[in-house]
Motif scaffolding. Structure first.
Motif: not given
Ligand code: ARG
Length: 345
Positions: A94, A97, A175, A221-222, A224-225, A276-277, A279-280, A283, A324-325, A329
């Motif tokens: 990542m 980040d 990020a 946290m971040h 970008d999503a 994560t969710t 929603w990447l 990203n 994680g991304g 990311c």
């Protein structure tokens, strides 16, 4: 050379991460509980590697990303191979980040997570050392206060912050910011505090400023999503975290088309979203020239992009998601053309 001031103009040179050797990051149970998906809490403990099949598949996906980038004429530099279990870290995957290029400044994040403090040096130190030799570039290595880290000390008395870190020393992840020309748009989060935002401000080239937004996200946290500046004048946002009103108020987005992300991403169980969710899907990595790299299963979004005159370039990346991304990311753009060379659409 390093020179980039936005997320969308022509990409010339980029860093791509590496998955091998990554382990679940562990800071404390409290941090895990405030950020990570509940069904995977038990995985976040010291020295717990991600499943090997995920790491291997993720590295194949990253290699595929590299060939796409090279075919597009983008220069690629890779993270070094690191045994994160041995050094007690997290990942070299990542890159976004912890590293950010703004104008000709390369800025390393003063990470709040102690398991990440060595990450940039170990995985990307060779790239930074080269950049440091270039008189046109200024590299700002992370600075941490001496002595015991106080960032997780409980200061709940009188503190109104909804996040797990306090403001006793500067901390941010790069990020948590996106570059929109001379304005950097960012958020406070479980890894970024107000002192960190000031620290970033002090390291920006002249003429740049930071604008903080307040998305509705207890696990922030971040960014970008949450926000995606697809091209100059077109911003997509996570409709459950942001509102049109809150974004349209910002000077930086004056005259922009501001749209909720057009698709409701679907959850999946395999490979898992450990950190994560879904929603990447937002990203993505923009190649410039009206082309954007997106995940090969996100065809509905691909069709939406096409209807907007943007060409989706598909790449498999679901195993990287598990670490994680997604594309944004796992990369750091070192050189993008300046906006002036963009053909406005
Ligand atoms: N917090 C975001 C989500 O859960 C993921 C952001 C990942 N970004 C990154 N740079 N590692 O959807």
């Amino acid at each position: 050379m390093a020179s980039a001031s936005n997320e969308w103009s022509n990409l010339r040179s980029v860093i791509v991460g590496r998955a091998k050797g990554s382990i679940f990051p562990y800071q404390s149970e409290k941090v895990t509980r405030s950020i990570m998906p509940e069904e995977f809490f038990h995985e976040f403990k010291p020295h717990n590697p991600f499943p090997e099949y995920i790491l291997q598949a993720a590295d194949r996906e990253l290699d595929q990303l590299v060939s796409i980038l090279e075919k597009e004429g983008v220069k690629v530099q890779r993270a070094r191979d690191v045994d994160w279990n041995k050094v007690g870290g997290y990942t070299g995957c990542m890159a976004r980040d912890g590293l950010m290029v703004v104008g000709n400044h390369v800025i390393e994040a003063p990470y709040s997570w102690s398991c990440r403090k060595q990450e940039i040096e170990l995985a990307f130190g060779h790239i930074l050392a080269d950049l440091e030799k270039d008189p046109r570039v200024r590299v700002f290595r992370a600075e941490f206060p001496e002595g015991r880290d106080t960032i997780y000390d409980d200061d709940s008395e009188g503190s109104e912050s909804p996040f797990s870190i306090n403001n006793s020393r500067p901390a941010f992840d790069t990020a948590d910011f996106i570059r929109v020309g001379n304005t950097i748009v960012g958020q406070l989060s479980h890894v970024t505090n107000p002192a960190g935002v000031n620290y970033l401000r002090e390291r920006l080239p002249e003429g740049y400023n930071v604008q903080i937004i307040e998305p509705k996200d207890p696990a922030a946290m971040h960014i970008d999503a949450t926000l995606l500046a697809l091209r100059k004048g077109l911003l997509l946002y996570h409709p459950m975290k942001c509102t049109y009103e809150s974004l349209s108020r910002l000077d930086v987005f004056k005259g922009w088309e501001i749209l909720p992300f057009p698709i409701m991403p679907k959850h999946r169980t395999e490979p898992p979203f450990f950190m994560t969710t879904p929603w990447l899907v937002m990203n993505v990595l923009s190649l410039g020239n009206g082309k954007v790299i997106i995940e090969e299963n996100d065809t509905e979004f691909g069709e939406w992009l096409k209807a907007r005159g943007i060409e989706p370039v598909y790449c498999p990346f679901q195993h990287v998601h598990s670490i994680g991304g997604s594309f944004h990311c796992a990369t750091v753009d070192l050189i993008r053309d300046s906006d002036d060379e963009l053909v406005d659409s």
